[in-house]
Design a protein around this motif. Sequence first.
Motif, PDB file in Angstrom:
ATOM      1  N   THR A 131       4.908  -8.438 -11.368  1.00 37.03           N
ATOM      2  CA  THR A 131       4.782  -9.368 -10.254  1.00 37.03           C
ATOM      3  C   THR A 131       5.689  -8.976  -9.107  1.00 37.03           C
ATOM      4  OG1 THR A 131       6.438 -10.768 -11.316  1.00 37.03           O
ATOM      5  CG2 THR A 131       4.133 -11.300 -11.722  1.00 37.03           C
ATOM      6  N   ALA A 132       6.661  -8.098  -9.362  1.00 32.56           N
ATOM      7  CA  ALA A 132       7.544  -7.657  -8.286  1.00 32.56           C
ATOM      8  C   ALA A 132       6.778  -6.911  -7.202  1.00 32.56           C
ATOM      9  CB  ALA A 132       8.652  -6.767  -8.852  1.00 32.56           C
ATOM     10  N   ILE A 133       5.616  -6.365  -7.548  1.00 26.86           N
ATOM     11  CA  ILE A 133       4.804  -5.649  -6.566  1.00 26.86           C
ATOM     12  C   ILE A 133       4.484  -6.540  -5.381  1.00 26.86           C
ATOM     13  CG2 ILE A 133       2.507  -4.645  -6.179  1.00 26.86           C
ATOM     14  CD1 ILE A 133       2.615  -3.492  -8.945  1.00 26.86           C
ATOM     15  N   THR A 134       4.137  -7.798  -5.663  1.00 29.13           N
ATOM     16  CA  THR A 134       3.716  -8.694  -4.601  1.00 29.13           C
ATOM     17  C   THR A 134       4.887  -9.253  -3.809  1.00 29.13           C
ATOM     18  OG1 THR A 134       3.667 -10.550  -6.150  1.00 29.13           O
ATOM     19  CG2 THR A 134       1.616  -9.340  -5.829  1.00 29.13           C
ATOM     20  N   ASN A 135       6.127  -9.023  -4.261  1.00 27.97           N
ATOM     21  CA  ASN A 135       7.306  -9.462  -3.524  1.00 27.97           C
ATOM     22  C   ASN A 135       7.891  -8.348  -2.669  1.00 27.97           C
ATOM     23  OD1 ASN A 135       7.194 -12.009  -4.800  1.00 27.97           O
ATOM     24  ND2 ASN A 135       8.295 -11.212  -6.565  1.00 27.97           N
ATOM     25  N   GLN A 136       7.190  -7.227  -2.596  1.00 25.80           N
ATOM     26  CA  GLN A 136       7.676  -6.020  -1.948  1.00 25.80           C
ATOM     27  C   GLN A 136       6.970  -5.821  -0.613  1.00 25.80           C
ATOM     28  OE1 GLN A 136       9.949  -3.531  -3.525  1.00 25.80           O
ATOM     29  NE2 GLN A 136      10.056  -3.050  -1.361  1.00 25.80           N
ATOM     30  N   LYS A 137       7.677  -5.237   0.355  1.00 27.42           N
ATOM     31  CA  LYS A 137       7.074  -4.811   1.614  1.00 27.42           C
ATOM     32  C   LYS A 137       6.721  -3.327   1.517  1.00 27.42           C
ATOM     33  CE  LYS A 137       7.413  -8.526   4.281  1.00 27.42           C
ATOM     34  NZ  LYS A 137       6.268  -9.144   4.989  1.00 27.42           N
ATOM     35  N   TYR A 138       5.623  -2.941   2.199  1.00 26.62           N
ATOM     36  CA  TYR A 138       5.170  -1.550   2.134  1.00 26.62           C
ATOM     37  C   TYR A 138       4.915  -1.008   3.537  1.00 26.62           C
ATOM     38  CZ  TYR A 138       4.473  -2.537  -2.794  1.00 26.62           C
ATOM     39  OH  TYR A 138       4.668  -2.893  -4.108  1.00 26.62           O
ATOM     40  N   LEU A 139       5.194   0.281   3.682  1.00 30.37           N
ATOM     41  CA  LEU A 139       4.893   1.000   4.912  1.00 30.37           C
ATOM     42  C   LEU A 139       3.727   1.941   4.633  1.00 30.37           C
ATOM     43  CD1 LEU A 139       5.669   1.915   7.838  1.00 30.37           C
ATOM     44  CD2 LEU A 139       7.081   3.679   6.747  1.00 30.37           C
ATOM     45  N   ILE A 140       2.653   1.790   5.401  1.00 29.46           N
ATOM     46  CA  ILE A 140       1.506   2.668   5.236  1.00 29.46           C
ATOM     47  C   ILE A 140       1.369   3.542   6.478  1.00 29.46           C
ATOM     48  CG2 ILE A 140      -0.113   0.928   6.147  1.00 29.46           C
ATOM     49  CD1 ILE A 140      -2.234   2.136   4.277  1.00 29.46           C
ATOM     50  N   ASN A 141       1.094   4.796   6.254  1.00 31.07           N
ATOM     51  CA  ASN A 141       0.827   5.701   7.359  1.00 31.07           C
ATOM     52  C   ASN A 141      -0.221   6.699   6.907  1.00 31.07           C
ATOM     53  OD1 ASN A 141       1.030   6.779   9.951  1.00 31.07           O
ATOM     54  ND2 ASN A 141       3.273   6.639   9.935  1.00 31.07           N
ATOM     55  N   ALA A 142      -0.650   7.539   7.827  1.00 36.05           N
ATOM     56  CA  ALA A 142      -1.681   8.515   7.494  1.00 36.05           C
ATOM     57  C   ALA A 142      -1.488   9.770   8.329  1.00 36.05           C
ATOM     58  CB  ALA A 142      -3.077   7.932   7.744  1.00 36.05           C
ATOM     59  N   THR A 143      -1.749  10.889   7.723  1.00 35.21           N
ATOM     60  CA  THR A 143      -1.847  12.158   8.441  1.00 35.21           C
ATOM     61  C   THR A 143      -3.301  12.603   8.397  1.00 35.21           C
ATOM     62  OG1 THR A 143      -1.326  13.399   6.422  1.00 35.21           O
ATOM     63  CG2 THR A 143       0.514  12.822   7.875  1.00 35.21           C
ATOM     64  N   ASN A 144      -3.662  13.481   9.298  1.00 34.57           N
ATOM     65  CA  ASN A 144      -5.060  13.917   9.330  1.00 34.57           C
ATOM     66  C   ASN A 144      -5.162  15.423   9.439  1.00 34.57           C
ATOM     67  OD1 ASN A 144      -4.161  13.999  12.028  1.00 34.57           O
ATOM     68  ND2 ASN A 144      -6.254  13.875  12.781  1.00 34.57           N
ATOM     69  N   THR A 145      -6.338  15.921   9.151  1.00 32.14           N
ATOM     70  CA  THR A 145      -6.571  17.366   9.129  1.00 32.14           C
ATOM     71  C   THR A 145      -6.517  17.974  10.522  1.00 32.14           C
ATOM     72  OG1 THR A 145      -7.954  17.154   7.162  1.00 32.14           O
ATOM     73  CG2 THR A 145      -8.202  19.169   8.449  1.00 32.14           C
TER      74      THR A 145
END
Length: 228
Positions: A131-145
């Motif tokens: 359940t700790a997953i849902t108490n966490q903040k996440y940073l999403i990014n992407a690189t491209n070809t």
Amino acid sequence: MTTYWGDGYVMYQGVNAGSQWNISTPLTANIILTVLKSKIAEWPAVGVRAGNYTDDNDVGELSGVAYIGPSTTGGKCTIVENPELPPPAITPVVTMSAPNWDLGELPRGEETVLTLPTTKDQLCFSYTGSTAITNQKYLINATNTNGLSADSRFLLKNLQDSSKTVPYTLTLANSTDSVLLPNTQNRLFTLGAGGQTCFTPTFKVQPDRAVKTGAYSDILTFTVVARP
């Protein structure tokens, strides 16, 4: 009826109240437990067993405790003989599914804002284990070809002539979060309860008026990092 706090355990004492407690053989009781996830976030599991309340030393079921955690389904509990030696906490597992997005035909000389709302076009995260997953903040990014434009937008490239490009951005959004990619502002998002969080994509694409016609494509590689 009453609650008794012992050394390392809590005993909930009931009384024989008709159908609530069955005093026939074998002895059975229907019990519903409600646990605040925040109270067991570090180790998301509980151990439950029957016991006899006494004035001196309480007696617990000798076979051990029913170990109930996030992966417990269908009434199948692990029996742990020694509550002081529980199984290790389940390692969280997060997987992501991303579709092949088709933007169709785009008009030249103007910006096209294209939202793909169908389920098959959503980018989804699935997760189990804590359940700790849902108490966490996440940073999403992407690189491209194909790299970025001068103003930091992704690029689509012509499949026949790689010198011809079309800039675009991608916004991922749901009811609680919205992240613009490339994520130059380092916007964070959260994963909701329920084991899955999905985002609807919106593309902003602006082909130049003189851009060469043909098929264009790009490949995105997503990176997700947990933040404190």
